[in-house]
Design a protein around this motif. Structure first.
Motif, short mmCIF file in Angstrom:
data_model
loop_
_atom_site.label_atom_id
_atom_site.label_comp_id
_atom_site.label_asym_id
_atom_site.label_seq_id
_atom_site.Cartn_x
_atom_site.Cartn_y
_atom_site.Cartn_z
N CYS A 141 60.12 -22.85 -24.31
CA CYS A 141 59.93 -24.47 -24.65
C CYS A 141 59.59 -24.52 -26.08
O CYS A 141 60.34 -25.67 -26.56
N LEU A 142 58.94 -23.85 -26.87
CA LEU A 142 58.57 -24.17 -28.16
C LEU A 142 59.43 -23.63 -29.16
O LEU A 142 59.91 -24.07 -30.18
N THR A 143 59.97 -22.09 -28.62
CA THR A 143 60.57 -21.39 -29.88
C THR A 143 62.00 -21.30 -29.76
O THR A 143 62.70 -21.72 -30.50
N HIS A 144 62.70 -21.19 -28.50
CA HIS A 144 63.88 -21.09 -28.41
C HIS A 144 64.88 -22.36 -28.10
O HIS A 144 65.94 -22.22 -27.54
N THR A 145 63.99 -23.24 -28.39
CA THR A 145 64.99 -24.62 -28.01
C THR A 145 65.14 -25.27 -29.55
O THR A 145 65.53 -26.37 -29.48
N GLN A 146 64.60 -24.57 -30.49
CA GLN A 146 64.70 -24.99 -31.78
C GLN A 146 66.50 -24.82 -32.27
O GLN A 146 67.00 -24.13 -31.86
N PRO A 147 66.75 -25.58 -33.01
CA PRO A 147 68.13 -25.63 -33.56
C PRO A 147 68.54 -24.37 -34.32
O PRO A 147 68.21 -24.46 -35.71
N THR A 148 68.96 -23.32 -33.50
CA THR A 148 69.66 -22.25 -34.29
C THR A 148 70.93 -21.75 -33.68
O THR A 148 71.18 -22.23 -32.59
N PRO A 149 71.46 -20.55 -34.15
CA PRO A 149 72.61 -20.17 -33.29
C PRO A 149 72.45 -19.60 -31.97
O PRO A 149 73.33 -19.07 -31.51
N LEU A 150 71.03 -19.42 -31.78
CA LEU A 150 70.63 -18.91 -30.29
C LEU A 150 69.80 -19.60 -29.63
O LEU A 150 69.03 -19.24 -28.86
#
Length: 372
Positions: A141-150
């Motif tokens: 919820c906190l880290t992997h939903t940030q706008p990144t290529p992943l």
């Protein structure tokens, strides 16, 4: 435009994966396309399922490949590219590729979503996570939903477990929704059908009536915490008998306590916006294009009367300037812009150039009469 973003594909055996990997290595000299990895029986089953989905009204279909624990670059193989090469094209139907990673205790330290493995995830249109622990849910919820290529835009919850292994905290849910993520609900568990086997946790999942009971309890909790926002409804169905039409799915979701428009948007607007948002993985910090300032037409129409008034004030000045350039006698300095209007005196005579000459003659006559 209805979408089913979870159409699971059968998992390939180790023998099929090894054969596909060997053919892929030999295929470097023959660029005829990706080698086939699925058997003819598996392709026929997927084709019949697609025909039924199209008949029910779905136009956006996402094939789901599931990976347990983590993605290992040495053993990972993209099974959706050879599958799409073998399937028949259908007019008006969009095929998408989705990768789902099931997280457990062993995958908390790292499950492959790193910049070093970005080339493995680039071919996929959608990325999803299935957290099974409190730490993995917080990380998703906190880290992997940030706008990144992943970026992972889908958080799928294991609803058929006897109990959710973590609490749905409002802070985590709000943070995920703010970043653009959605929470997926697969209706396969509500029907007690055969769902995606990759989403079942070994030793913890149930089947039959127990799975239905667990699904309804967990799905109502998801609808309560999210307040109907950011809910995505997908199928996750293997058997054709468990497939349902979009209107039937919307009626099913209303039993969770959400309104009818929210249940309808769960498979239409939410899915469409999710597909568009997933394209931001290929841009810098989720920027689509360069922003431009657009002036509304109403503002231009409101400023039009002011422009006309300004032009009308400028016209008299332009006419006076043209008269000065002609052969007419220029006016005295200081009275160029003042109009020459004759004024009337107290005795009723008009003051002006002609009036001054008449008053002089009268004065002369009065003097001559006085002397005589």
């Amino acid at each position: 435009m209805f979408a089913d973003l979870n159409v699971p594909v059968p998992t390939l055996s180790k023998q099929q994966l090894s054969q596909a990997a060997s053919k892929k290595g030999k295929g470097k000299q023959e660029p005829s396309g990706p080698p086939p990895a699925f058997s003819s029986a598996q392709i026929n089953a997927i084709e019949s399922r697609l025909d039924l989905l199209v008949h029910l009204g779905y136009t956006i279909i996402a094939f789901n490949q599931t990976v347990e624990r983590k993605v290992d670059p040495k053993t990972f193989f993209n099974t959706l590219d050879p599958l799409l090469a073998q399937l028949r094209k259908r007019q008006g139907v969009v095929y998408l590729k989705r990768l789902t990673i099931v997280l457990d205790e062993e995958s908390e330290k790292g499950f492959g979503l790193t910049n070093g493995n970005a080339a493995l995830f680039a071919p996929y249109d959608l990325l999803a996570l299935v957290p099974t622990t409190a730490a993995s849910f917080s990380l998703a919820c906190l880290t992997h939903t940030q706008p990144t290529p992943l970026t992972t835009h889908i958080i799928s919850l294991p609803l058929t477990l006897p109990r959710l292994p973590f609490n749905l905290r409002h802070t985590l849910v709000r943070a995920a929704l703010k970043n653009g993520a959605v929470f997926e609900i697969n209706y396969a568990g509500a029907l007690g059908g055969e769902g995606d086997p990759g989403l079942s946790i070994p030793g913890g999942s149930e089947s039959g009536a127990g799975a239905k009971r667990n699904w309804w309890a967990a799905a109502r909790e998801v609808a309560r915490v999210t307040k109907g926002k950011g809910i995505l409804v997908s199928g996750g169905v293997f058997n054709e008998a468990d497939l349902r039409a979009p209107r039937d799915v919307a009626n099913l979701i209303t039993l969770l306590g959400v309104s009818q428009d929210v249940a309808h948007d769960a498979s239409t607007k939410v899915a469409q916006s999710l597909v568009l948002r997933a394209q931001t993985r290929r841009t810098y910090r989720a920027v689509f294009s360069e922003p431009k300032v657009v002036i509304p037409a109403t503002a231009l129409t409101q400023d039009a009367p002011d422009i006309e008034m300004a032009e009308s004030h400028q016209q008299p000045n332009a006419q006076s300037g043209s008269e000065e350039g002609g052969k007419k006698r220029p006016l005295e300095q200081g009275h160029q812009n003042e109009p020459t209007v004759p004024s009337q005196s107290a005795d009723g005579t008009k003051d002006g150039p002609g009036a001054n000459g008449a008053s002089r003659k009268k004065k002369k006559k009065n003097k001559a009469a006085a002397t005589s």
